[in-house]
Design a protein around this motif. Structure first.
Motif, PDB file in Angstrom:
ATOM      1  N   LEU A  46      17.654 -45.983  18.662  1.00 16.59           N
ATOM      2  CA  LEU A  46      17.417 -44.538  18.552  1.00 16.59           C
ATOM      3  C   LEU A  46      18.126 -43.946  17.332  1.00 16.59           C
ATOM      4  O   LEU A  46      17.553 -43.128  16.607  1.00 16.59           O
ATOM      5  CB  LEU A  46      17.916 -43.858  19.833  1.00 16.59           C
ATOM      6  CG  LEU A  46      17.885 -42.339  19.862  1.00 16.59           C
ATOM      7  CD1 LEU A  46      16.449 -41.840  19.769  1.00 16.59           C
ATOM      8  CD2 LEU A  46      18.523 -41.817  21.132  1.00 16.59           C
ATOM      9  N   LEU A 101      12.937 -41.744  19.982  1.00 15.22           N
ATOM     10  CA  LEU A 101      13.370 -41.598  21.376  1.00 15.22           C
ATOM     11  C   LEU A 101      12.360 -42.247  22.329  1.00 15.22           C
ATOM     12  O   LEU A 101      12.740 -42.923  23.292  1.00 15.22           O
ATOM     13  CB  LEU A 101      13.528 -40.112  21.699  1.00 15.22           C
ATOM     14  CG  LEU A 101      14.214 -39.774  23.003  1.00 15.22           C
ATOM     15  CD1 LEU A 101      15.581 -40.418  23.076  1.00 15.22           C
ATOM     16  CD2 LEU A 101      14.344 -38.275  23.153  1.00 15.22           C
ATOM     17  N   VAL A 102      11.090 -42.054  22.027  1.00 17.90           N
ATOM     18  CA  VAL A 102      10.053 -42.684  22.857  1.00 17.90           C
ATOM     19  C   VAL A 102      10.184 -44.198  22.784  1.00 17.90           C
ATOM     20  O   VAL A 102      10.188 -44.891  23.813  1.00 17.90           O
ATOM     21  CB  VAL A 102       8.656 -42.232  22.392  1.00 17.90           C
ATOM     22  CG1 VAL A 102       7.576 -43.010  23.128  1.00 17.90           C
ATOM     23  CG2 VAL A 102       8.460 -40.750  22.614  1.00 17.90           C
ATOM     24  N   LEU A 103      10.322 -44.707  21.574  1.00 17.66           N
ATOM     25  CA  LEU A 103      10.409 -46.167  21.400  1.00 17.66           C
ATOM     26  C   LEU A 103      11.635 -46.749  22.095  1.00 17.66           C
ATOM     27  O   LEU A 103      11.548 -47.749  22.808  1.00 17.66           O
ATOM     28  CB  LEU A 103      10.474 -46.510  19.908  1.00 17.66           C
ATOM     29  CG  LEU A 103       9.148 -46.788  19.218  1.00 17.66           C
ATOM     30  CD1 LEU A 103       9.400 -47.140  17.762  1.00 17.66           C
ATOM     31  CD2 LEU A 103       8.401 -47.919  19.909  1.00 17.66           C
ATOM     32  N   ASP A 136      10.655 -40.137  12.862  1.00 14.87           N
ATOM     33  CA  ASP A 136      10.929 -38.887  13.543  1.00 14.87           C
ATOM     34  C   ASP A 136      11.786 -39.135  14.793  1.00 14.87           C
ATOM     35  O   ASP A 136      11.604 -40.138  15.478  1.00 14.87           O
ATOM     36  CB  ASP A 136       9.584 -38.260  13.932  1.00 14.87           C
ATOM     37  CG  ASP A 136       9.759 -36.867  14.468  1.00 14.87           C
ATOM     38  OD1 ASP A 136      10.417 -36.073  13.790  1.00 14.87           O
ATOM     39  OD2 ASP A 136       9.263 -36.596  15.574  1.00 14.87           O
ATOM     40  N   LEU A 137      12.700 -38.219  15.085  1.00 15.56           N
ATOM     41  CA  LEU A 137      13.608 -38.421  16.224  1.00 15.56           C
ATOM     42  C   LEU A 137      12.852 -38.547  17.536  1.00 15.56           C
ATOM     43  O   LEU A 137      13.168 -39.404  18.372  1.00 15.56           O
ATOM     44  CB  LEU A 137      14.607 -37.258  16.301  1.00 15.56           C
ATOM     45  CG  LEU A 137      15.593 -37.320  17.463  1.00 15.56           C
ATOM     46  CD1 LEU A 137      16.473 -38.562  17.391  1.00 15.56           C
ATOM     47  CD2 LEU A 137      16.462 -36.065  17.513  1.00 15.56           C
ATOM     48  N   SER A 138      11.830 -37.729  17.737  1.00 19.47           N
ATOM     49  CA  SER A 138      11.107 -37.799  19.015  1.00 19.47           C
ATOM     50  C   SER A 138      10.386 -39.140  19.157  1.00 19.47           C
ATOM     51  O   SER A 138      10.328 -39.719  20.246  1.00 19.47           O
ATOM     52  CB  SER A 138      10.122 -36.642  19.146  1.00 19.47           C
ATOM     53  OG  SER A 138       9.171 -36.700  18.113  1.00 19.47           O
ATOM     54  N   ASP A 139       9.857 -39.665  18.040  1.00 21.07           N
ATOM     55  CA  ASP A 139       9.199 -40.984  18.087  1.00 21.07           C
ATOM     56  C   ASP A 139      10.206 -42.087  18.401  1.00 21.07           C
ATOM     57  O   ASP A 139       9.937 -42.991  19.186  1.00 21.07           O
ATOM     58  CB  ASP A 139       8.516 -41.293  16.744  1.00 21.07           C
ATOM     59  CG  ASP A 139       7.287 -40.432  16.521  1.00 21.07           C
ATOM     60  OD1 ASP A 139       6.895 -39.744  17.480  1.00 21.07           O
ATOM     61  OD2 ASP A 139       6.747 -40.446  15.402  1.00 21.07           O
TER      62      ASP A 139
END
Lengths: 508, 78
Positions: free
Chosen positions: B22, B33-35, B28-31
């Motif tokens: 993370l 976070l998902v990963l 991107d931070l949201s991407d």
């Protein structure tokens, strides 16, 4: 792979299955029932068997009064309204309010879709139990989700170790020696069912593990990487919402906004979430069903003060990753492709239960009929049969109990829970006392079949509605539960009658 | 020793690896976070399984301890 390594992985698979197999079985079977939480609602509560008029009552007057009442009670954290659907044909308002003393309360309210009259709330019972037992085993919400999520991680590990130790998977897919020894029968059934449904079981395990373990993942990662601030993570995923304008304004009609959304997207919205009520910056976020994408709902944002549609989208931004999170729940609960997908999930979920149960039986069969059988193995065998066959029996028992309790009965959930665990424990004790696992299994399956087939009788006795009447009046979900009960009863009885009275000998 | 490593070391190693992904992955931070969120439930069983793979009993302990330490360092620094 060398022999020592193969043995290590085989032992891992065996012991993990023995220690955690029943746990995985319980989560899997409860998952099969929880698929139909929405569809059970009109069966559970006959007051919801309402034929929604083509031109239902406007909801705005009732919802406005509800929202104003909630705003006066404290700080409104969330405010939403479910619009009538076939499965839940009522207006259902929901608010989460933080009072001045810091307490947080969840308030629900129901209104008749045709008259707008308030419908009194029924205490939580069957549906709540069926759904939440799978989600959190009726434990504390956070702890329960973590425990259930761990069953997904355990299942992933069982699948991984199982795939590695079975090196002839293609051959095993097509091998099913039903008339050889008992052990071979269990083994072939275990392997064939596991391999044929492997992709779906991996998906169930992974999505289930994610849904449960995300509860600990987010705060732990926040502590590690965001200096202990979980809010930073939520903001990163969902984006900062627009702040209120700080200017009070009259709210645009939700009924009219819903019509605009339906005209735009071609589907009736099912839920609307309201932010910044009575503010010029208020937003209505409508959710509508999106059956053609692997996302349960599309979203439409509408200005709460002016009624203008601001945006319509499936996911907040383009790309693969933003679609992943909404797809996880959709995939796990089969919320795509309609009821047929759920029926497929039932078969796959039952296959997972059978894979788990046969895995346990293989391990026990080896020990019970090996060189050194021990009394403990016999007890384990009986408990396994009692727990596995008793769980379905207990689940169908609470259908009847909930159905026969009066609508205004206080303490419904406690009664449902007591009957559930009481029946389940009784089944396990019966299995221990019976001393013949084959007959126990046959008896419990037959008893479950009778309970399932009697659902229409129970429904008719409590409400006066038979299957034909329900279908005639258009209550397809309530009728569907009765019909499914009959079908399950007949199938289970046929299966029970095929179980021999004792351990069969292998044919030469 | 293997069971100990699997039970005690694999959860923090998986968690620190996800947290390190993370903080240190590009994008991107949201991407991210998902990963990393998706990595965690996958990594845990895989690392647990890994404990039973090497011939040496000490190897899983050593590998997981080093992985947890390095990933933890990366996650906290990031």
């Amino acid at each position: 792979m060398d022999q020592a390594r193969h043995k290590r992985i085989h032992d891992l698979h065996s012991w993990l299955g023995v220690v955690c197999g029943l746990f995985v079985f319980i989560v899997s079977l409860s998952g099969v029932f929880s698929l139909f939480g929405d569809e059970l609602r009109t069966w559970e509560d006959e007051r919801l068997r309402i034929a929604v008029a083509p031109d239902p009552a406007p909801v705005m007057p009732m919802f406005s009064a509800f929202a104003d009442e909630m705003a006066a009670a404290g700080r409104v954290l969330t405010l939403s309204l479910k619009l009538p659907t076939a499965a839940e044909p009522v207006y259902a308002g929901n608010a989460v309010v933080r009072h001045d003393d810091g307490t947080v309360r969840v308030i629900d309210r129901l209104w008749h879709p045709n008259t707008g009259a308030r419908i009194s709330l029924r205490e939580k019972g069957l549906v709540h139990w069926v759904v939440d037992f799978h989600r959190n085993l009726m434990l504390d919400r956070t702890l329960g989700r973590i425990v259930v999520g761990m069953s997904g991680a355990i299942l992933l590990l069982l699948i991984l170790s199982g795939v590695v130790i079975h090196r002839k998977i293609l051959r095993e897919m097509h091998t099913w020696r039903l008339y050889r020894s008992v052990r071979l029968r269990w083994q072939d059934s275990h392997k064939a069912m596991a391999v044929w449904s492997l992709p779906f079981h991996v998906m169930f395990a992974f999505t289930g593990a994610w849904l449960g373990l995300v509860v600990i993942f987010v705060p732990l990662v926040a502590a590690i990487a965001f200096q202990g601030n979980p809010g930073a993570i939520f903001a990163a995923v969902s984006g900062e919402g627009a702040p209120p304008a700080g200017v009070s304004a009259p709210m645009f009609s939700i009924d009219e906004a819903a019509k605009r959304v339906e005209a735009r997207v071609g589907r009736a919205p099912v839920v609307v979430t309201v932010t910044h009520w009575r503010d010029a910056g208020a937003v209505y976020t409508f959710r509508y069903r999106e059956d053609e994408a692997l996302i349960s709902h599309g979203l439409a944002k509408v200005g709460g003060a002016d009624g203008d549609i601001r945006a319509v989208y499936l996911v907040s931004k383009p790309g693969f990753l933003p679609r992943v999170l909404p797809a996880v729940t959709t995939l796990h609960y089969g919320q795509y492709g309609g009821l047929w997908v759920k029926f497929l999930y039932v078969l796959l979920g039952l296959a997972l239960c059978l894979v788990t149960a046969t895995g346990l039986m293989i391990w026990l069969e080896r020990r019970l009929h090996g060189d050194r059988p021990r009394p403990l193995h016999r007890v384990l065998s009986r408990v396994t049969v009692g727990v596995c066959a008793g769980m379905g029996f207990a689940t169908f028992a609470i259908f009847h109990v909930d159905r026969q309790l009066p609508a205004d009965f206080a303490g419904r959930l406690a009664v449902v829970g007591s009957v559930y665990f009481g029946t389940w424990i009784a089944a396990a004790l019966y299995a221990l006392a019976r001393r013949n696992e084959y007959r126990t299994c046959r008896d419990l399956l037959a008893a479950t079949a009778v309970l399932a087939a009697a659902l229409p009788v129970s429904n008719m006795a409590a409400t006066g509605d038979g299957i034909a009447a329900l279908l005639h009046e258009g209550h397809v979900y309530a009728a569907g539960v009765d019909i499914a009960g009959l079908a399950v009863g007949v199938t289970l009885m046929a299966a029970a009658l095929r179980i021999p009275a004792g351990r069969p000998e292998a044919r030469p | 020793m293997r069971l100990l490593a699997a039970l005690v070391l694999s959860p923090p190693a998986a968690l620190f690896a996800a947290a390190a992904a993370l903080t240190s992955m590009p994008g991107d931070l949201s991407d991210r976070l998902v990963l990393s969120g998706l990595m965690f439930p996958l990594l845990w069983p895989v690392l647990f399984f890994f404990c039973y793979w090497p011939r040496s009993r000490l190897a899983p302990c050593a590998v997981l301890a080093v992985a947890a330490t390095v990933c933890g360092f990366v996650a906290f620094r990031g």
